[in-house]
Design a protein around this motif. Structure first.
Motif, mmCIF file in Angstrom:
data_model
loop_
_atom_site.group_PDB
_atom_site.id
_atom_site.type_symbol
_atom_site.label_atom_id
_atom_site.label_comp_id
_atom_site.label_asym_id
_atom_site.label_seq_id
_atom_site.Cartn_x
_atom_site.Cartn_y
_atom_site.Cartn_z
ATOM 1 N N VAL A 93 0.838 -1.206 0.000
ATOM 2 C CA VAL A 93 0.000 0.000 0.000
ATOM 3 C C VAL A 93 0.872 1.254 0.000
ATOM 4 O O VAL A 93 0.577 2.232 -0.693
ATOM 5 N N ALA A 94 1.970 1.238 0.771
ATOM 6 C CA ALA A 94 2.892 2.371 0.772
ATOM 7 C C ALA A 94 3.460 2.594 -0.627
ATOM 8 O O ALA A 94 3.543 3.736 -1.115
ATOM 9 N N TYR A 95 3.854 1.510 -1.279
ATOM 10 C CA TYR A 95 4.382 1.608 -2.640
ATOM 11 C C TYR A 95 3.311 2.122 -3.598
ATOM 12 O O TYR A 95 3.572 3.020 -4.405
ATOM 13 N N TYR A 96 2.099 1.590 -3.491
ATOM 14 C CA TYR A 96 1.022 1.969 -4.407
ATOM 15 C C TYR A 96 0.659 3.450 -4.257
ATOM 16 O O TYR A 96 0.458 4.156 -5.251
ATOM 17 N N ASN A 97 0.580 3.934 -3.034
ATOM 18 C CA ASN A 97 0.130 5.309 -2.784
ATOM 19 C C ASN A 97 1.212 6.358 -2.992
ATOM 20 O O ASN A 97 0.895 7.502 -3.348
ATOM 21 N N PHE A 98 2.491 5.996 -2.776
ATOM 22 C CA PHE A 98 3.531 7.023 -2.744
ATOM 23 C C PHE A 98 4.674 6.822 -3.734
ATOM 24 O O PHE A 98 5.382 7.785 -4.033
ATOM 25 N N LEU A 99 4.880 5.622 -4.244
ATOM 26 C CA LEU A 99 6.063 5.367 -5.073
ATOM 27 C C LEU A 99 5.735 4.874 -6.474
ATOM 28 O O LEU A 99 6.567 5.020 -7.374
ATOM 29 N N ARG A 100 4.589 4.311 -6.676
ATOM 30 C CA ARG A 100 4.272 3.683 -7.964
ATOM 31 C C ARG A 100 3.737 4.717 -8.951
ATOM 32 O O ARG A 100 2.776 5.432 -8.653
ATOM 33 N N PRO A 101 4.313 4.818 -10.159
ATOM 34 C CA PRO A 101 3.737 5.694 -11.189
ATOM 35 C C PRO A 101 2.464 5.073 -11.754
ATOM 36 O O PRO A 101 2.420 3.862 -11.989
ATOM 37 N N HIS A 102 1.449 5.910 -11.987
ATOM 38 C CA HIS A 102 0.152 5.407 -12.444
ATOM 39 C C HIS A 102 -0.175 5.994 -13.818
ATOM 40 O O HIS A 102 -0.026 7.198 -14.038
ATOM 41 N N GLN A 103 -0.620 5.148 -14.696
ATOM 42 C CA GLN A 103 -0.909 5.568 -16.060
ATOM 43 C C GLN A 103 -1.979 6.649 -16.104
ATOM 44 O O GLN A 103 -1.848 7.635 -16.835
ATOM 45 N N HIS A 104 -3.053 6.482 -15.309
ATOM 46 C CA HIS A 104 -4.136 7.466 -15.350
ATOM 47 C C HIS A 104 -3.716 8.806 -14.758
ATOM 48 O O HIS A 104 -4.406 9.806 -14.944
ATOM 49 N N ASN A 105 -2.573 8.850 -14.053
ATOM 50 C CA ASN A 105 -2.059 10.098 -13.477
ATOM 51 C C ASN A 105 -0.829 10.572 -14.242
ATOM 52 O O ASN A 105 0.080 11.176 -13.658
ATOM 53 N N ASN A 106 -0.812 10.307 -15.545
ATOM 54 C CA ASN A 106 0.302 10.711 -16.415
ATOM 55 C C ASN A 106 1.635 10.153 -15.925
ATOM 56 O O ASN A 106 2.671 10.825 -15.982
ATOM 57 N N TYR A 107 1.573 8.912 -15.438
ATOM 58 C CA TYR A 107 2.753 8.190 -14.967
ATOM 59 C C TYR A 107 3.466 8.924 -13.831
ATOM 60 O O TYR A 107 4.678 8.894 -13.712
ATOM 61 N N LYS A 108 2.676 9.581 -13.003
ATOM 62 C CA LYS A 108 3.183 10.197 -11.782
ATOM 63 C C LYS A 108 2.631 9.428 -10.586
ATOM 64 O O LYS A 108 1.671 8.667 -10.697
#
Length: 281
Positions: free
Chosen positions: A225-240
């Motif tokens: 969860v820490a990785y998902y919320n704070f470290l993982r780039p997300h496609q729907h968020n422009n890979y941020k």
């Protein structure tokens, strides 16, 4: 049912053989790259020339989880007015165990999560309490979207009886897999959103082949969860990343970011201890 209990049985962060960089490398390979304990050991030896046992890697991950979890759980995600929830299952020594997720449908952050050995209303309430912990009252036009499982309406009744009208809400239930009613048709995308989250987590869980105990499942979930919320780039968020912490931006490498997360967790624990001391006095 206490959300604010401080970590227990934590290992020391004093390193006898390795250092904090090796610890953060273990987290990067284990969590970010979804390697097993044995493959993480092999990667550290083959790539970095660091001999380490799989038990030491597991100890590092447990210690990091205990440090980071208070920061992740107490962080103010500034959630919107639409939450979506679902549960999935994993195996602990071959026995089915349940993972509860609650997601902010706008920012996509995981704001509530729980591991439980049953599918009753108790774990559902605890996951909801985690999701609501930074709210003094529900926002206007609040929506809570889940499937047809009965635990969600019962948990919603609990919040109304305990906190009154400020936390009175109805569960919008998306039934089955087909859009047989207007509500399911309208809110199906939210249900699909949380189901994608389940699949993403299950992909990282498969490397474990199940856990030995529920504590191991909790430590693994907290780190993920820490990785998902704070470290993982997300496609729907422009890979941020979903939540850009100012301090986390000070490091350009993933091991450095894990070290900063551990530091933020330690600061959160100190603040919680000082708060408890002030309340006792």
């Amino acid at each position: 049912m206490d959300l604010n209990s401080l970590p227990k049985n934590a290992s020391s962060l004093k390193f006898n053989k390795h250092n904090q960089h090796v610890m953060s490398l273990c987290l990067t390979y284990m969590v970010n790259l979804e390697l097993s304990l044995q493959k993480t050991c092999q990667a550290l030896k083959d790539i970095h020339g660091i001999p380490i046992s799989h038990q030491q890697v597991a100890t590092y991950c447990k210690t990091a989880s205990l440090c980071i979890k208070p920061f992740v759980d107490n962080y103010d995600y500034k959630s919107g007015n639409t939450f979506t929830a679902d549960e999935t299952y994993i195996k602990i020594r071959g026995v089915k165990t349940y993972i509860w997720f609650i997601m902010d449908a706008v920012k996509r952050s995981i704001i509530g999560y729980q591991v439980s050995d049953n599918r009753g209303v108790g774990p559902c309430i605890l996951a909801m309490r985690m999701a609501f912990r930074n709210l003094k009252e529900l926002p206007k036009n609040f929506k809570f979207i889940a499937d047809g499982y009965s635990a969600y309406p019962l948990a919603a009744q609990h919040f109304f009886h305990e906190f009154g009208k400020k936390f009175k809400f109805e569960i919008t239930q998306v039934i089955e897999l087909s859009n047989d009613d207007a509500v399911s048709k309208q809110f199906r995308p939210y249900k699909q959103m949380i189901e994608r989250l389940n699949r993403t987590y299950k992909a990282s869980y498969r490397k474990t082949n199940g856990f030995d105990n529920i504590d191991g499942a909790n430590h693994d979930l907290s780190l993920w969860v820490a990785y998902y919320n704070f470290l993982r780039p997300h496609q729907h968020n422009n890979y941020k990343v979903l939540n850009e912490g100012e301090m986390l931006s000070h490091s350009d490498t993933m091991p450095g970011k894990w070290q900063l997360l551990i530091f933020l967790g330690q600061q959160t624990i100190l603040n919680m201890q000082n708060g408890e001391a002030a309340n006792c006095s």
